[in-house]
Design an enzyme around this catalytic site. Structure first.
Site, PDB file in Angstrom:
ATOM      1  N   SER A  52       3.947  -2.004  10.314  1.00 50.61           N
ATOM      2  CA  SER A  52       5.403  -2.027  10.507  1.00 50.61           C
ATOM      3  C   SER A  52       6.038  -3.360  10.117  1.00 50.61           C
ATOM      4  O   SER A  52       6.964  -3.835  10.777  1.00 50.61           O
ATOM      5  CB  SER A  52       5.757  -1.643  11.950  1.00 50.61           C
ATOM      6  N   GLY A  64       2.893   2.365  10.798  1.00 56.33           N
ATOM      7  CA  GLY A  64       3.823   3.481  10.640  1.00 56.33           C
ATOM      8  C   GLY A  64       4.590   3.842  11.897  1.00 56.33           C
ATOM      9  O   GLY A  64       5.202   4.898  11.973  1.00 56.33           O
ATOM     10  N   LYS A  85       0.033   4.255  -0.217  1.00 57.06           N
ATOM     11  CA  LYS A  85      -0.622   5.423   0.391  1.00 57.06           C
ATOM     12  C   LYS A  85      -0.432   6.648  -0.527  1.00 57.06           C
ATOM     13  O   LYS A  85      -0.439   6.491  -1.745  1.00 57.06           O
ATOM     14  CB  LYS A  85      -0.100   5.639   1.809  1.00 57.06           C
ATOM     15  N   GLU A  89      -6.803   4.553   8.003  1.00 52.23           N
ATOM     16  CA  GLU A  89      -6.570   5.972   7.724  1.00 52.23           C
ATOM     17  C   GLU A  89      -7.806   6.609   7.100  1.00 52.23           C
ATOM     18  O   GLU A  89      -8.106   7.770   7.341  1.00 52.23           O
ATOM     19  CB  GLU A  89      -5.329   6.123   6.824  1.00 52.23           C
ATOM     20  N   GLU A 149      -4.925  -4.864  10.695  1.00 51.43           N
ATOM     21  CA  GLU A 149      -3.927  -3.807  10.857  1.00 51.43           C
ATOM     22  C   GLU A 149      -4.211  -3.039  12.146  1.00 51.43           C
ATOM     23  O   GLU A 149      -5.018  -2.089  12.135  1.00 51.43           O
ATOM     24  CB  GLU A 149      -3.982  -2.838   9.671  1.00 51.43           C
ATOM     25  N   GLY A 175       3.091  -1.118   4.257  1.00 51.93           N
ATOM     26  CA  GLY A 175       3.081   0.306   3.932  1.00 51.93           C
ATOM     27  C   GLY A 175       4.476   0.781   3.564  1.00 51.93           C
ATOM     28  O   GLY A 175       4.962   0.560   2.453  1.00 51.93           O
ATOM     29  N   ASN A 221       0.862  -1.188   0.000  1.00 54.66           N
ATOM     30  CA  ASN A 221       0.000   0.000   0.000  1.00 54.66           C
ATOM     31  C   ASN A 221       0.896   1.236   0.000  1.00 54.66           C
ATOM     32  O   ASN A 221       1.492   1.563   1.019  1.00 54.66           O
ATOM     33  CB  ASN A 221      -0.903  -0.043   1.240  1.00 54.66           C
ATOM     34  N   HIS A 235      -9.552   1.066   5.043  1.00 50.35           N
ATOM     35  CA  HIS A 235      -8.257   1.230   5.719  1.00 50.35           C
ATOM     36  C   HIS A 235      -8.449   2.181   6.905  1.00 50.35           C
ATOM     37  O   HIS A 235      -9.232   3.124   6.830  1.00 50.35           O
ATOM     38  CB  HIS A 235      -7.229   1.799   4.732  1.00 50.35           C
TER      39      HIS A 235
END
Ligand code: 13P
Length: 259
Positions: free
Chosen positions: A213, A177, A11, A101, A171, A234, A9, A99
């Site tokens: 991560s 992150g 992003k 986010e 996730e 990510g 991903n 997701h």
């Protein structure tokens, strides 16, 4: 045995020139070290999709292409949105749905997540349903119930054909992150839980991924010890070598199981 799945991903990173470069590098890595047991998918920003699908096709790079989001509606007055038929027309095969986010920063509710998964799979896109708890929820000991609720809300009401197109990505928000991935015990507990809930909703065969991560160093241990079917990556998917190394770690693990 199910094939593993490793998705990158990107992003809101990499413009279309950088995207083409990265996919070409993946093509070189893939010819040096093919992955026999792993499906690899890159998930670029919308504006890169056409260039990426073109390079993948013309240079026969063995990766699928997914999108990061899709609107549940087919067309109309929805400024800034993209529909499932538009993605299909581009040669996009899968889409991330819900997701964290998007849930957190763009107010995507459970209802909209469910409608999006419905629309994506109705149009033949593989839907990667993202679930996962915040640190508060985990510290309150509510993470299993929380994820079960997210799964039920998104997965109820799908037809048999639609269910076959679903992958579930766990996730935990606190691991995204942060450089601090969930432990293999935590991933194993949640993966087993997700499989039980998914089976009760007639999705016994859905692949379950972990994201948060993941990198070339921790991927092998997580896939070996937790029972996940792969990863949603990510940051480490933005460099060809680190992303392919994750694929290699998963492939090595699956090759070991096959012998
Ligand atoms: P990181 O691998 O950067 O933690 O991101 C995980 C993620 O959100 C993938 O969708």
């Amino acid at each position: 045995m199910k094939r593993a799945l490793v998705m990158g991903n990107w992003k809101m990173n990499l413009d279309y020139v950088e995207a083409v470069h990265l996919v070409q590098q993946l093509g070189v890595l893939a010819s040096n070290r093919p992955l026999d047991h792993v499906d690899v998918v890159v998930v670029p920003p919308f504006v890169d999709l056409r260039s990426v699908t073109s390079v993948v096709e013309s240079e026969r790079v063995p990766v699928g292409v997914g999108a990061q989001h899709v609107n549940p509606l087919e067309s109309g007055a929805h400024t800034g949105e993209i529909s499932a038929p538009m993605l299909r027309r581009l040669g996009v095969a899968s889409v991330l749905v819900g997701h964290s986010e998007r849930r957190q920063m763009y107010s995507m509710s459970d209802d909209v997540v469910a409608q999006t998964l419905q629309a994506a799979t109705r149009h033949g896109l593989a839907g990667v349903l993202c679930v996962g708890e915040s640190l508060d929820v985990r510290e309150a000991g509510q993470h299993l119930d929380y994820v079960a609720d997210q799964l039920r809300s998104a997965l109820e009401g799908l037809s048999d054909t639609q269910r076959e197109l679903v992958t579930i990505a766990y996730e935990p928000i606190w691991a995204i992150g942060t450089g601090l991935s969930a432990s293999t015990d935590q991933v194993r507990e949640m993966t087993e839980h997700i499989r039980v809930v998914a089976s009760s909703l007639s999705l016994a065969n859905a692949r379950v991924l972990y994201g948060g991560s993941v990198n070339a160093e921790n991927a092998g241990a997580i896939v070996r010890e937790s029972g996940v079917d792969g990863f949603l990556v990510g940051g480490a998917s933005l460099k060809a070598e680190s992303f392919w190394s994750i694929g290699e770690a998963v492939d090595d693990c699956y090759a070991g199981r096959a012998t």
